[in-house]
Write a protein that holds these residues in place. Structure first.
Motif, PDB file in Angstrom:
ATOM      1  N   UNK A 133     -26.868  17.111-106.770  1.00 19.79           N
ATOM      2  CA  UNK A 133     -26.799  17.937-107.974  1.00 19.79           C
ATOM      3  C   UNK A 133     -26.642  17.048-109.204  1.00 19.79           C
ATOM      4  N   UNK A 134     -27.624  17.115-110.095  1.00 15.71           N
ATOM      5  CA  UNK A 134     -27.563  16.354-111.345  1.00 15.71           C
ATOM      6  C   UNK A 134     -28.026  17.222-112.507  1.00 15.71           C
ATOM      7  N   UNK A 135     -27.753  18.518-112.408  1.00 19.62           N
ATOM      8  CA  UNK A 135     -28.283  19.434-113.414  1.00 19.62           C
ATOM      9  C   UNK A 135     -27.711  19.202-114.804  1.00 19.62           C
ATOM     10  N   UNK A 136     -26.497  18.647-114.896  1.00 21.82           N
ATOM     11  CA  UNK A 136     -25.926  18.394-116.224  1.00 21.82           C
ATOM     12  C   UNK A 136     -26.715  17.290-116.930  1.00 21.82           C
ATOM     13  N   UNK A 137     -27.038  16.250-116.197  1.00 21.42           N
ATOM     14  CA  UNK A 137     -27.832  15.174-116.776  1.00 21.42           C
ATOM     15  C   UNK A 137     -29.277  15.595-117.018  1.00 21.42           C
ATOM     16  N   UNK A 138     -29.733  16.577-116.261  1.00 22.95           N
ATOM     17  CA  UNK A 138     -31.104  17.062-116.449  1.00 22.95           C
ATOM     18  C   UNK A 138     -31.282  17.750-117.807  1.00 22.95           C
ATOM     19  N   UNK A 139     -30.192  18.126-118.448  1.00 19.62           N
ATOM     20  CA  UNK A 139     -30.285  18.708-119.783  1.00 19.62           C
ATOM     21  C   UNK A 139     -30.894  17.721-120.780  1.00 19.62           C
ATOM     22  N   UNK A 140     -30.840  16.436-120.453  1.00 15.37           N
ATOM     23  CA  UNK A 140     -31.468  15.411-121.288  1.00 15.37           C
ATOM     24  C   UNK A 140     -32.769  14.910-120.672  1.00 15.37           C
ATOM     25  N   UNK A 141     -33.196  15.545-119.572  1.00 16.60           N
ATOM     26  CA  UNK A 141     -34.465  15.168-118.950  1.00 16.60           C
ATOM     27  C   UNK A 141     -34.360  14.055-117.942  1.00 16.60           C
ATOM     28  N   UNK A 146     -21.910   7.817-117.743  1.00 20.56           N
ATOM     29  CA  UNK A 146     -22.218   8.675-118.892  1.00 20.56           C
ATOM     30  C   UNK A 146     -20.987   9.031-119.730  1.00 20.56           C
ATOM     31  N   UNK A 147     -20.221   8.034-120.078  1.00 12.10           N
ATOM     32  CA  UNK A 147     -18.986   8.242-120.835  1.00 12.10           C
ATOM     33  C   UNK A 147     -19.239   8.954-122.157  1.00 12.10           C
ATOM     34  N   UNK A 148     -20.372   8.640-122.774  1.00 11.97           N
ATOM     35  CA  UNK A 148     -20.693   9.207-124.086  1.00 11.97           C
ATOM     36  C   UNK A 148     -21.905  10.144-124.020  1.00 11.97           C
ATOM     37  N   UNK A 149     -22.186  10.651-122.842  1.00 12.39           N
ATOM     38  CA  UNK A 149     -23.359  11.507-122.659  1.00 12.39           C
ATOM     39  C   UNK A 149     -23.268  12.756-123.527  1.00 12.39           C
ATOM     40  N   UNK A 150     -24.395  13.098-124.145  1.00 17.51           N
ATOM     41  CA  UNK A 150     -24.497  14.296-124.976  1.00 17.51           C
ATOM     42  C   UNK A 150     -25.977  14.568-125.200  1.00 17.51           C
ATOM     43  N   UNK A 151     -26.278  15.755-125.660  1.00 15.34           N
ATOM     44  CA  UNK A 151     -27.644  16.071-126.096  1.00 15.34           C
ATOM     45  C   UNK A 151     -27.550  16.384-127.584  1.00 15.34           C
ATOM     46  N   UNK A 152     -27.720  15.349-128.386  1.00 13.11           N
ATOM     47  CA  UNK A 152     -27.528  15.456-129.830  1.00 13.11           C
ATOM     48  C   UNK A 152     -28.839  15.496-130.598  1.00 13.11           C
ATOM     49  N   UNK A 153     -29.933  15.255-129.911  1.00 12.95           N
ATOM     50  CA  UNK A 153     -31.265  15.248-130.516  1.00 12.95           C
ATOM     51  C   UNK A 153     -32.261  15.646-129.444  1.00 12.95           C
ATOM     52  N   UNK A 154     -33.514  15.848-129.823  1.00 13.44           N
ATOM     53  CA  UNK A 154     -34.544  16.266-128.870  1.00 13.44           C
ATOM     54  C   UNK A 154     -35.723  15.307-128.959  1.00 13.44           C
TER      55      UNK A 154
END
Length: 278
Positions: free
Chosen positions: A255-263, A21-29
């Motif tokens: 624990x993967x709660x950070x990635x869960x922010x994107x579902x 996830x080098x470029x992981x972000x939540x930029x849209x929904x």
């Protein structure tokens, strides 16, 4: 529910494809989990992803990696990139414009890796997100992302029967958020994610399935990876984990709660390569 010792499953080595996830972000929904106003800790997401990758390897599985592409923050969710059965690759065609470039990127990786039978799909589908492969059948979902016509397209390419299921709860927008395979003939799922007709189908096909609670499903506890004995599962899905242990499975909370922010969870990050080139 069939216990592991009753059907004598064994943990079989698997080959997985993952994307850092080098470029992981939540930029849209594009699903109910995503909120672009939330702060994403990308370094933490990478650490959590590395923990998942290393866990897979510690369990005896092979992990290949596809290079991430800048501007594609959801590429980490490799399971959506394709469906691979008997060495044949059914590519992905994403429903959202934001993820559309991922389909060709994943298909290009497979071709360069030596896969001969690859298909660029005509119909919208999001790979293993909505296709789940068992020993004798592929379960496939529609309702939010994958078109029903893609089920027929996959069936023709892969020469496996495909059973269509209807998802009805937007929180569980992909099949792999509502159901996972415990062994070649056994599943766990959350009934509330499916239409009544699909629940009848699942009850008929898998009368001994493990039924998850809404609480565990809402923690993405069903976005799990199992090899017949070991189950890699969201740490928050405690009740489901306890039930799996009682049935004799070896549970590995993560624990993967950070990635869960994107579902996404463990399965979203893990694409299984079945009978792949060596």
């Amino acid at each position: 529910m069939v216990r592991p010792e009753d059907s004598a499953p064994v943990a079989a080595p698997r080959h997985y494809l993952m994307c850092r996830p080098t470029y992981f972000a939540v930029e849209y929904a594009i699903n109910p989990w995503m909120d672009p106003t939330l702060i994403v800790d990308r370094d933490r997401a990478v650490r959590q992803w590395e923990g998942l990758r290393d866990l897979h390897r510690s369990l005896g599985h092979r992990v290949s990696e596809i290079a991430p592409i800048e501007g594609l923050p959801d590429m980490v969710f490799a399971a959506n990139g394709a469906l691979v059965v008997d060495g044949r690759v059914y590519g992905a065609r994403f429903a959202s414009a934001e993820r559309t470039p991922e389909g060709p990127a994943y298909l290009d990786w497979f071709r360069k890796a030596g896969y001969v039978e690859t298909k660029e799909p005509k119909h919208v589908n999001e790979g293993e997100g909505d296709f789940i492969t068992l020993d004798d059948v592929i379960l496939a979902a529609t309702g939010f992302r994958t078109e029903a016509a893609a089920h027929q397209e996959a069936e023709r390419l892969l020469d496996r029967p495909v059973v269509t299921l209807q998802l009805v709860d937007p929180r569980f927008y992909h099949l792999d958020t509502a159901l996972f395979v415990l062994s070649g003939h056994q599943i766990a799922y959350y009934p509330g994610a499916f239409s009544e007709g699909s629940r009848r189908v699942l009850r008929a096909l898998y009368p001994d399935a493990l039924l998850a609670t809404e609480e565990d499903a809402a923690a993405l506890g069903l976005n799990a990876v199992a090899d017949g004995r070991n189950v890699v599962i969201a740490a928050e899905a405690t009740a489901l984990s306890d039930r799996l242990r009682a049935l004799g499975y070896t549970v590995h909370p993560i624990e993967l709660d950070e990635l869960r922010k994107a579902g996404g969870g463990a399965k979203c990050c893990t694409l299984e390569l079945r009978d792949s080139p060596t």
